[in-house]
Design a protein around this motif. Structure first.
Motif, PDB file in Angstrom:
ATOM      1  N   ARG A  28       0.695  -1.214   0.051  1.00  0.00           N
ATOM      2  CA  ARG A  28       0.049  -0.059   0.001  1.00  0.00           C
ATOM      3  C   ARG A  28       1.013   1.111   0.120  1.00  0.00           C
ATOM      4  N   ILE A  29       0.531   2.081  -0.798  1.00  0.00           N
ATOM      5  CA  ILE A  29       1.288   3.564  -0.911  1.00  0.00           C
ATOM      6  C   ILE A  29       0.162   4.751  -0.574  1.00  0.00           C
ATOM      7  N   GLY A  30       0.558   5.635   0.271  1.00  0.00           N
ATOM      8  CA  GLY A  30      -0.535   6.643   0.791  1.00  0.00           C
ATOM      9  C   GLY A  30       0.088   7.861   0.908  1.00  0.00           C
ATOM     10  N   LEU A  31      -0.716   8.838   0.736  1.00  0.00           N
ATOM     11  CA  LEU A  31      -0.199  10.220   1.152  1.00  0.00           C
ATOM     12  C   LEU A  31      -1.371  10.909   1.646  1.00  0.00           C
ATOM     13  N   ARG A  32      -1.472  11.677   2.727  1.00  0.00           N
ATOM     14  CA  ARG A  32      -2.458  12.411   3.446  1.00  0.00           C
ATOM     15  C   ARG A  32      -1.918  13.890   3.572  1.00  0.00           C
ATOM     16  N   ALA A  33      -2.829  14.772   3.416  1.00  0.00           N
ATOM     17  CA  ALA A  33      -2.466  16.371   3.549  1.00  0.00           C
ATOM     18  C   ALA A  33      -3.623  16.704   4.361  1.00  0.00           C
ATOM     19  N   LEU A  34      -3.115  17.472   5.509  1.00  0.00           N
ATOM     20  CA  LEU A  34      -4.117  18.108   6.430  1.00  0.00           C
ATOM     21  C   LEU A  34      -3.770  19.708   6.280  1.00  0.00           C
ATOM     22  N   GLU A  35      -4.868  20.422   6.159  1.00  0.00           N
ATOM     23  CA  GLU A  35      -4.779  21.935   6.117  1.00  0.00           C
ATOM     24  C   GLU A  35      -5.700  22.458   7.205  1.00  0.00           C
ATOM     25  N   ARG A  36      -5.418  23.676   7.630  1.00  0.00           N
ATOM     26  CA  ARG A  36      -6.285  24.551   8.518  1.00  0.00           C
ATOM     27  C   ARG A  36      -6.305  25.929   8.072  1.00  0.00           C
ATOM     28  N   ILE A  37      -7.554  26.213   7.452  1.00  0.00           N
ATOM     29  CA  ILE A  37      -7.671  27.604   6.765  1.00  0.00           C
ATOM     30  C   ILE A  37      -8.012  28.549   8.024  1.00  0.00           C
ATOM     31  N   VAL A  38      -7.045  29.670   8.199  1.00  0.00           N
ATOM     32  CA  VAL A  38      -7.450  30.597   9.253  1.00  0.00           C
ATOM     33  C   VAL A  38      -7.747  31.947   8.417  1.00  0.00           C
ATOM     34  N   PRO A  39      -8.800  32.660   8.927  1.00  0.00           N
ATOM     35  CA  PRO A  39      -8.966  33.881   7.892  1.00  0.00           C
ATOM     36  C   PRO A  39      -8.051  34.812   8.358  1.00  0.00           C
ATOM     37  N   SER A  40      -7.304  35.630   7.430  1.00  0.00           N
ATOM     38  CA  SER A  40      -6.750  36.756   7.791  1.00  0.00           C
ATOM     39  C   SER A  40      -7.571  37.923   8.469  1.00  0.00           C
ATOM     40  N   LYS A  41      -6.758  38.983   9.003  1.00  0.00           N
ATOM     41  CA  LYS A  41      -7.353  39.935   9.925  1.00  0.00           C
ATOM     42  C   LYS A  41      -8.366  40.706   9.080  1.00  0.00           C
ATOM     43  N   GLY A  42      -9.519  41.059   9.359  1.00  0.00           N
ATOM     44  CA  GLY A  42     -10.435  41.712   8.577  1.00  0.00           C
ATOM     45  C   GLY A  42     -11.334  40.896   7.477  1.00  0.00           C
ATOM     46  N   ARG A  43     -10.937  39.684   7.388  1.00  0.00           N
ATOM     47  CA  ARG A  43     -11.592  38.767   6.584  1.00  0.00           C
ATOM     48  C   ARG A  43     -12.365  37.654   7.213  1.00  0.00           C
ATOM     49  N   HIS A  44     -13.511  37.070   6.584  1.00  0.00           N
ATOM     50  CA  HIS A  44     -14.395  36.142   7.154  1.00  0.00           C
ATOM     51  C   HIS A  44     -13.875  34.525   6.536  1.00  0.00           C
ATOM     52  N   LEU A  45     -14.183  33.676   7.248  1.00  0.00           N
ATOM     53  CA  LEU A  45     -14.048  32.243   6.749  1.00  0.00           C
ATOM     54  C   LEU A  45     -14.934  32.204   5.478  1.00  0.00           C
ATOM     55  N   THR A  46     -15.757  32.793   5.325  1.00  0.00           N
ATOM     56  CA  THR A  46     -16.892  32.437   3.974  1.00  0.00           C
ATOM     57  C   THR A  46     -16.030  32.995   2.893  1.00  0.00           C
ATOM     58  N   ASP A  47     -15.298  33.874   3.243  1.00  0.00           N
ATOM     59  CA  ASP A  47     -14.351  34.313   1.973  1.00  0.00           C
ATOM     60  C   ASP A  47     -13.580  33.394   1.370  1.00  0.00           C
ATOM     61  N   TYR A  48     -13.020  32.174   2.040  1.00  0.00           N
ATOM     62  CA  TYR A  48     -12.225  31.510   1.515  1.00  0.00           C
ATOM     63  C   TYR A  48     -12.569  29.963   0.939  1.00  0.00           C
ATOM     64  N   LEU A  49     -13.841  29.702   1.317  1.00  0.00           N
ATOM     65  CA  LEU A  49     -14.592  28.464   1.118  1.00  0.00           C
ATOM     66  C   LEU A  49     -15.524  28.372  -0.400  1.00  0.00           C
ATOM     67  N   ALA A  50     -15.585  27.496  -0.833  1.00  0.00           N
ATOM     68  CA  ALA A  50     -16.451  27.299  -2.122  1.00  0.00           C
ATOM     69  C   ALA A  50     -18.026  27.182  -1.626  1.00  0.00           C
ATOM     70  N   PRO A  51     -18.754  27.714  -2.278  1.00  0.00           N
ATOM     71  CA  PRO A  51     -20.183  27.757  -1.942  1.00  0.00           C
ATOM     72  C   PRO A  51     -20.665  26.174  -1.471  1.00  0.00           C
ATOM     73  N   SER A  52     -20.143  25.366  -2.203  1.00  0.00           N
ATOM     74  CA  SER A  52     -20.852  23.756  -1.832  1.00  0.00           C
ATOM     75  C   SER A  52     -20.331  23.373  -0.531  1.00  0.00           C
ATOM     76  N   GLU A  53     -19.014  24.196  -0.011  1.00  0.00           N
ATOM     77  CA  GLU A  53     -18.828  23.699   1.590  1.00  0.00           C
ATOM     78  C   GLU A  53     -19.723  24.653   2.416  1.00  0.00           C
ATOM     79  N   LEU A  54     -20.152  25.636   2.095  1.00  0.00           N
ATOM     80  CA  LEU A  54     -20.834  26.650   2.947  1.00  0.00           C
ATOM     81  C   LEU A  54     -22.360  26.371   2.961  1.00  0.00           C
ATOM     82  N   ASN A  55     -22.788  25.565   1.822  1.00  0.00           N
ATOM     83  CA  ASN A  55     -24.341  25.601   1.852  1.00  0.00           C
ATOM     84  C   ASN A  55     -25.189  25.142   3.012  1.00  0.00           C
ATOM     85  N   LEU A  56     -24.567  24.118   3.909  1.00  0.00           N
ATOM     86  CA  LEU A  56     -25.197  23.454   4.976  1.00  0.00           C
ATOM     87  C   LEU A  56     -24.817  24.365   6.085  1.00  0.00           C
TER      88      LEU A  56
END
Length: 252
Positions: A123-151
């Protein structure tokens, strides 16, 4: 997009599983010495317990089994290898680019293979973990695609978190991609990941507030003859697929 991903990445993992090396305990000091030369100067013996189902007379019972694993860490605690009788795992919190990452991983795999003389990978695998943190003056919704924000948006009120998950197959690669949006909190790690003594990026571990986690886990489960070229090619292709998943989850 690349700069956002690199800035938000807090852990990248490569893993190769192989046929069981029964003589690893007798050879571990040789492997340890080679990792020390490669600047992984700190080593630790890790004992883990698993439960195996075994047949006893007419019933099945859970039997605990102890397993040895060996961890080799660099001086800054930003990268380490974990080796057991069936697997080599490389973790780093200091991912820069896939070429540099693969160079470090393959260096460690070369050390292990030279001593254990492996014949095939399972088995060969790779895993990537990211944490998106909004910059000062911006909202998290500015970074994410609509499909992730719908719910998240439709729930209204005071949502604590929302999570989407997709399991995808592309040719021989299996990919599990999770996106979790949190209203508040510090750095999270998936339950199946032990950080050991890993040192993480200061801005990602000290920040507490709204953030989004993207966890892309890809692998190929297939017996193959040992080949450094194949391992490198496979991990490169999996990384490219995780990049597609990340890009689909954030705003362009």
């Amino acid at each position: 997009m690349t700069s956002l991903r690199n800035a938000s990445n807090y852990l990248t993992i490569a893993e190769v599983r192989f046929e069981s090396a029964a003589n690893i305990a007798q050879l571990i000091h040789t492997i340890q010495a080679a990792f020390r030369v490669a600047r992984y100067t700190d080593s630790t013996n890790i004992k883990r317990q698993t439960l195996n189902v075994e047949q006893l007379d007419q019933r099945q019972v859970l039997v605990p089994t102890m397993h040895n694993a060996y961890m080799f860490s660099n001086k800054n605690k930003t990268s380490h290898f974990i080796l057991n009788a069936q697997c080599l795992t490389f973790k780093t919190s200091d991912f820069k680019d896939i070429e540099s990452f693969l160079m470090l991983f393959l260096e460690g795999f070369f050390i292990v293979n030279k001593v254990l003389n492996l014949t095939s990978t399972q088995r060969i695998g790779l895993r990537a973990l990211e944490r998106i943190v909004p910059s000062k003056g911006r909202h998290l919704t500015d970074y994410l695609a609509p499909s992730e924000l719908n719910l998240y948006k439709k729930l209204g009120g005071h949502s604590v978190f929302s999570q989407t998950e997709i399991f995808h197959q592309f040719k021989e690669t299996q990919l599990l991609n999770r996106v979790k949006i949190c209203l508040n909190g510090g750095l999270e790690l998936p339950r199946d990941i032990d950080p050991a003594d890993m040192a993480f990026k200061v801005n990602l571990i000290t920040y507490s507030g709204p953030s989004a986690y993207i966890d892309s886990d890809g692998y190929i489960e297939k017996k193959q003859k040992i080949s450094f070229a194949t391992i490198k090619k496979t991990l490169t292709e999996i990384h490219a697929l995780t990049t597609v998943a990340f890009t689909a989850s954030v705003k362009g």
